[in-house]
Design an enzyme around this catalytic site. Structure first.
Site, short mmCIF file in Angstrom:
data_model
loop_
_atom_site.label_atom_id
_atom_site.label_comp_id
_atom_site.label_asym_id
_atom_site.label_seq_id
_atom_site.Cartn_x
_atom_site.Cartn_y
_atom_site.Cartn_z
N ASP A 207 0.84 -1.19 0.00
CA ASP A 207 0.00 0.00 0.00
C ASP A 207 0.88 1.24 0.00
OD1 ASP A 207 -2.22 -1.60 0.14
OD2 ASP A 207 -2.55 -1.31 2.29
N MET A 208 0.38 2.31 -0.59
CA MET A 208 1.15 3.56 -0.65
C MET A 208 1.60 4.01 0.73
SD MET A 208 -0.06 7.23 -2.22
CE MET A 208 -1.45 7.38 -1.08
#
Length: 387
Positions: free
Chosen positions: A230-231
């Site tokens: 995930d970012m």
């Protein structure tokens, strides 16, 4: 969900409006709360009468057609406005985007509050929705915590209703970037192992922000992604430098031959952490279709997600330092397993989707990664400094 809207009248006097989502005990209207946009609960109304007629029909195409016709009639009765003075039916609002509104659209607290304000000459100033009561079995909800409106039902509706107002940017849509540089942990002719900073996309997304894959290709030329983070998550990632290495690494990930550990910080709770120091969480997860990208626990259609955890320490402020070892790779697996009541019941600190953003980063870090080298077959373990 309960909602609160701060408003201002034409003379500048401020006040507050209150609303609840759906119905309470079968009632759509309660003293102290704004009324529904359209009341379907009236026992003598057309909806109740037609609903009873359809229920009495034998199963078949005629009954399906009658149900669809009644649903379309409902969405034509729900008429909403915006700050520009425009008014449309809910069906028209969604049709502008080529969409059909899901059932229950228009019954949430936020659109009720805005419609009441517009119809009474009040200017909306600030609004929030928070959960009250026990958490649903499928979702992550904590009493008293504020949550954003869902994207499937309220997303298109509120986008129209907020037109003409000076609205702050949605923090969930922000282009979350970082000034931190990725750190190369290992490189050879076949692989690159990198520590990704929090706030950097792993691969190109819908924003123009430079992803880790872009950053690597600018420096090394041919680079291929094999898995994702995930970012908002930091930590170890492996990339392939040629197609045979990519195929072999993806095979290892698909076959669950890769071992990963994560470090996280769980928020302090109102009650003592009642879980064993070590354990396993197994919950079936599925996409929350009407509230993307959130995931939910779905015991009928979800895919099993399994995570081992180890409590490393409980800090004086009540937060918990923990290590996760996932045995499956479902979307947002660790975040849901941490936050859901059937998991640990403690969101990861800084989680904007399943907890409460505190203005800082998501405290989730891919601590280690163990693979077999795609060319030599040798087992290799890589670590990145913990949080």
């Amino acid at each position: 969900m309960l909602g609160v809207l701060k408003v201002e009248d034409e003379e500048g006097t401020e006040g507050y409006l209150y609303a609840f989502s759906g119905t309470v005990g079968g009632r759509a209207t309660l003293p102290g709360f704004v009324p529904p946009i359209f009341d379907l609960t009236a026992p003598e109304g057309y909806f109740r009468q037609r609903e009873a007629e359809i229920s009495a029909m034998p199963p078949g195409e005629a009954r399906k057609a009658a149900s669809a016709e009644l649903q379309a009639w409902i969405f034509d009765q729900y008429r909403v406005s915006n700050a520009r003075g425009e008014t449309l039916s809910i069906r028209e609002v969604f049709a502008r985007r080529g969409l059909v509104p899901p059932g229950g659209t228009g019954d949430c607290a936020a659109p009720k509050l805005l419609q009441y304000a517009y119809s009474h000459g009040l200017t909306p100033i600030a609004m929030g929705e928070f959960w009250y009561g026990a958490s649903p079995a499928s979702e992550v909800r904590e009493q008293g915590r504020f949550y954003p409106s869902c994207t499937g039902k309220c997303g298109p509706l509120l986008s129209f209703m907020l037109e003409g107002l000076d609205v702050a940017p949605n923090p969930l849509d922000r282009e979350f970037t970082t000034d931190a540089e990725p750190r190369i942990l290992h490189e050879d002719a076949d692989i690159l192992v990198v520590s990704k900073p929090a706030g950097m996309l792993a691969v190109p997304g819908r924003t123009r922000a430079v992803s880790l894959l872009d950053w690597l290709r600018a420096r090394y030329g041919e680079v291929h992604s094999c898995h994702r983070l995930d970012m908002d998550t930091s930590g170890v990632m492996v990339f392939a430098r040629n197609l045979p290495a990519k195929v072999e690494l993806e095979r290892q990930f698909a076959g669950r031959e890769v071992t990963k550990t994560y470090r996280a910080r769980l928020v302090a709770g109102d009650r003592p952490f009642g879980h064993a120091p070590r354990g396993t969480i197994a919950l079936p997860l599925a996409l929350d279709y009407y509230d993307r990208p959130r995931q939910m626990v779905d015991r009928e259609h979800g895919k099993l997600a399994v995570t081992e955890y180890e409590v490393l320490s409980q800090l004086p402020d009540g937060e918990i330092d923990i290590r996760f070892t996932p045995h499956t790779g479902r979307t947002h697996q660790l975040r849901v397993h941490a936050a859901h009541a059937a998991g640990l019941g403690r969101p990861i600190k800084g989680d904007r989707l399943y907890g409460s953003p505190d203005g800082g980063r998501l405290w989730l870090h891919a601590e280690s990664l163990t693979i077999h080298h795609p060319a030599s077959g040798a087992q290799m373990r890589f670590e990145a400094d913990a949080l």
